[in-house]
Design an enzyme around this catalytic site. Structure first.
Site, PDB file in Angstrom:
ATOM      1  N   ARG A  58       0.811  -1.220   0.000  1.00 47.81           N
ATOM      2  CA  ARG A  58       0.000   0.000   0.000  1.00 47.81           C
ATOM      3  C   ARG A  58       0.843   1.269   0.000  1.00 47.81           C
ATOM      4  NH1 ARG A  58      -3.544  -2.058   3.781  1.00 47.81           N
ATOM      5  NH2 ARG A  58      -2.096  -3.768   3.631  1.00 47.81           N
ATOM      6  N   THR A  59       1.937   1.270   0.730  1.00 50.52           N
ATOM      7  CA  THR A  59       2.704   2.515   0.806  1.00 50.52           C
ATOM      8  C   THR A  59       3.319   2.860  -0.552  1.00 50.52           C
ATOM      9  OG1 THR A  59       3.165   2.050   3.127  1.00 50.52           O
ATOM     10  CG2 THR A  59       4.504   3.744   2.082  1.00 50.52           C
ATOM     11  N   LYS A  86      24.471  -7.124  -5.552  1.00 42.42           N
ATOM     12  CA  LYS A  86      25.846  -7.326  -6.026  1.00 42.42           C
ATOM     13  C   LYS A  86      26.858  -6.699  -5.082  1.00 42.42           C
ATOM     14  CE  LYS A  86      24.426  -7.267 -10.888  1.00 42.42           C
ATOM     15  NZ  LYS A  86      24.531  -6.520 -12.143  1.00 42.42           N
ATOM     16  N   ARG A 108      12.176   3.481   1.534  1.00 47.16           N
ATOM     17  CA  ARG A 108      11.879   2.587   2.666  1.00 47.16           C
ATOM     18  C   ARG A 108      13.084   1.680   2.848  1.00 47.16           C
ATOM     19  NH1 ARG A 108       6.516  -0.893   3.871  1.00 47.16           N
ATOM     20  NH2 ARG A 108       5.918   1.190   4.569  1.00 47.16           N
ATOM     21  N   HIS A 136       7.862   6.525  10.424  1.00 48.85           N
ATOM     22  CA  HIS A 136       7.050   6.329   9.219  1.00 48.85           C
ATOM     23  C   HIS A 136       6.129   7.562   9.171  1.00 48.85           C
ATOM     24  CE1 HIS A 136       4.863   4.592   6.029  1.00 48.85           C
ATOM     25  NE2 HIS A 136       4.519   3.430   6.542  1.00 48.85           N
TER      26      HIS A 136
HETATM   27  C1  NCD Z   1       3.388  -0.455   8.232  1.00 51.49           C
HETATM   28  C2  NCD Z   1       4.879  -0.434   8.009  1.00 51.49           C
HETATM   29  O1  NCD Z   1       5.376  -0.869   6.974  1.00 51.49           O
HETATM   30  O2  NCD Z   1       5.547   0.048   8.903  1.00 51.49           O
HETATM   31  N1  NCD Z   1       2.628  -0.717   7.085  1.00 51.49           N
HETATM   32  C3  NCD Z   1       2.367   0.278   6.197  1.00 51.49           C
HETATM   33  O3  NCD Z   1       3.149   1.152   5.947  1.00 51.49           O
HETATM   34  N2  NCD Z   1       1.172   0.238   5.624  1.00 51.49           N
HETATM   35  C4  NCD Z   1       3.004  -1.329   9.330  1.00 51.49           C
HETATM   36  C5  NCD Z   1       3.301  -2.787   9.219  1.00 51.49           C
HETATM   37  O4  NCD Z   1       4.052  -3.240   8.366  1.00 51.49           O
HETATM   38  O5  NCD Z   1       2.775  -3.515  10.070  1.00 51.49           O
END
Ligand code: NCD
Length: 318
Positions: A58-59, A86, A108, A136
């Site tokens: 989703r992100t 690599k 990320r 986050h």
């Molecule tokens: C979260 C994350 O990746 O920190 N999810 C997200 O961003 N939708 C929470 C999770 O992974 O549980």
């Protein structure tokens, strides 16, 4: 200028008026996203690169849609198949990308602090899409917008964050944001999943759901982050659900108009009962996803304004 940063690395460095600036701008993007023609031009001509060193559905999709709707050229780097495999370091990857002149870098990474480090090495705006257990920020901002819309305000609310606090960057960013906006935060979970020294954050800690949920306005559930656990943090998933999983009986302790949140992905039957997650009268989980796109549009728009202003200044002084 209402938002004074060149990057969005965490909630920690944001002032309350900057948080409000993101949320207020995001409101306008909620309307745009509900319209049939969804195109803005705030990012026209800019290049956005999404670098996800950890799995994400989703992100990543949310940042991609947000960029496309505002007219950016968006590229997704598949870091699973990249030169990292690599042996290239994060910094070398960043410098290589930087030479391609991106304007927005969405990152990320599994290591806390990796995104901050990267931001020092590049000359574009960096957005933290989650770094290890650290922060986050767009998740906390989208949660804040969801709460503000459901409750009509974002202050003097009682919010319970429940479950795997220790491994959660979502919890950390939310604790910081909700505190800055003058809300009361309660953390509920087993002592094994509470980070050391958490009381310094000005929160109340509970290990009993019935007590912790008493009278709260917002119930925020967290995923049990098994991929960040290296041993026995919980006896069994069944036992965990029994004590900490959100079901109707436990939710009955919260206010009768309390909303239920979850950042996703959900483990149904582990931290949350599927019926509660799907209850349209209580659960705002789908609203969170909708607000996510709007908040990311707003964050990238504000950063792009600062980027353009900084470059203009540079040109004038050149
Ligand atoms: C979260 C994350 O990746 O920190 N999810 C997200 O961003 N939708 C929470 C999770 O992974 O549980």
């Amino acid at each position: 200028m209402s938002f004074r940063h060149n990057h969005l690395l965490g909630i920690e460095s944001l002032a309350p008026d900057e948080i409000r600036a993101v949320l207020d701008l995001a409101e306008t993007y909620v309307d745009l996203n509900r319209a049939e023609a969804k195109h803005g031009d705030a990012l026209a001509g800019l290049t956005q690169i999404n670098m996800f060193f950890e799995n994400s559905t989703r992100t990543q999709a949310s940042f991609e849609i947000a960029g496309l709707r505002l007219g950016a050229d968006v590229m997704n780097m598949s870091m699973q198949a990249s030169s990292i495999k690599k042996g290239e370091t994060l910094i070398d990857t960043a410098l290589t990308l930087n030479a391609m002149h991106p304007d927005l870098l969405v990152v990320r990474h599994p290591h806390s602090g990796a995104v901050n480090l990267l931001a020092e090495k590049v000359n574009c705006a960096v957005l933290n899409a989650g770094d290890g257990r650290h922060e986050h920020p767009t998740q906390a901002l989208l949660d804040a917008l969801t709460i503000r819309r459901a409750k009509g305000r974002l202050h003097r609310l009682s919010v319970a964050i429940c479950g795997d606090i220790a491994h959660s960057r979502v919890a950390r960013s939310n604790i910081l944001l909700l505190g800055k906006m003058e809300n009361r935060v309660r953390l509920i979970g087993p002592p094994t999943l509470m980070p050391a020294g958490i009381a310094e954050f000005g929160v109340e800690v509970f290990d009993d759901m019935a007590k912790g949920l008493e009278g709260v306005d917002v119930v925020m559930m967290l995923r049990l982050q098994k991929e960040r656990m290296d041993g026995g943090f919980i006896p069994s998933e069944r036992e965990y659900f029994h004590r900490f999983g959100l079901d109707a009986a436990k939710l009955a302790h919260a206010r009768s108009d309390a909303i239920v949140m979850h950042p996703g992905p959900m483990n149904r039957g582990v931290e949350i009962d599927g019926t509660i997650a799907d209850d349209i009268n209580r659960s705002v989980i789908q609203d969170q996803v909708e607000m996510g796109v709007a908040v990311r549009m707003a964050a990238m728009d504000l950063l792009a304004r600062n980027l353009r202003a900084a470059r203009k200044k540079e040109r004038e002084h050149a």
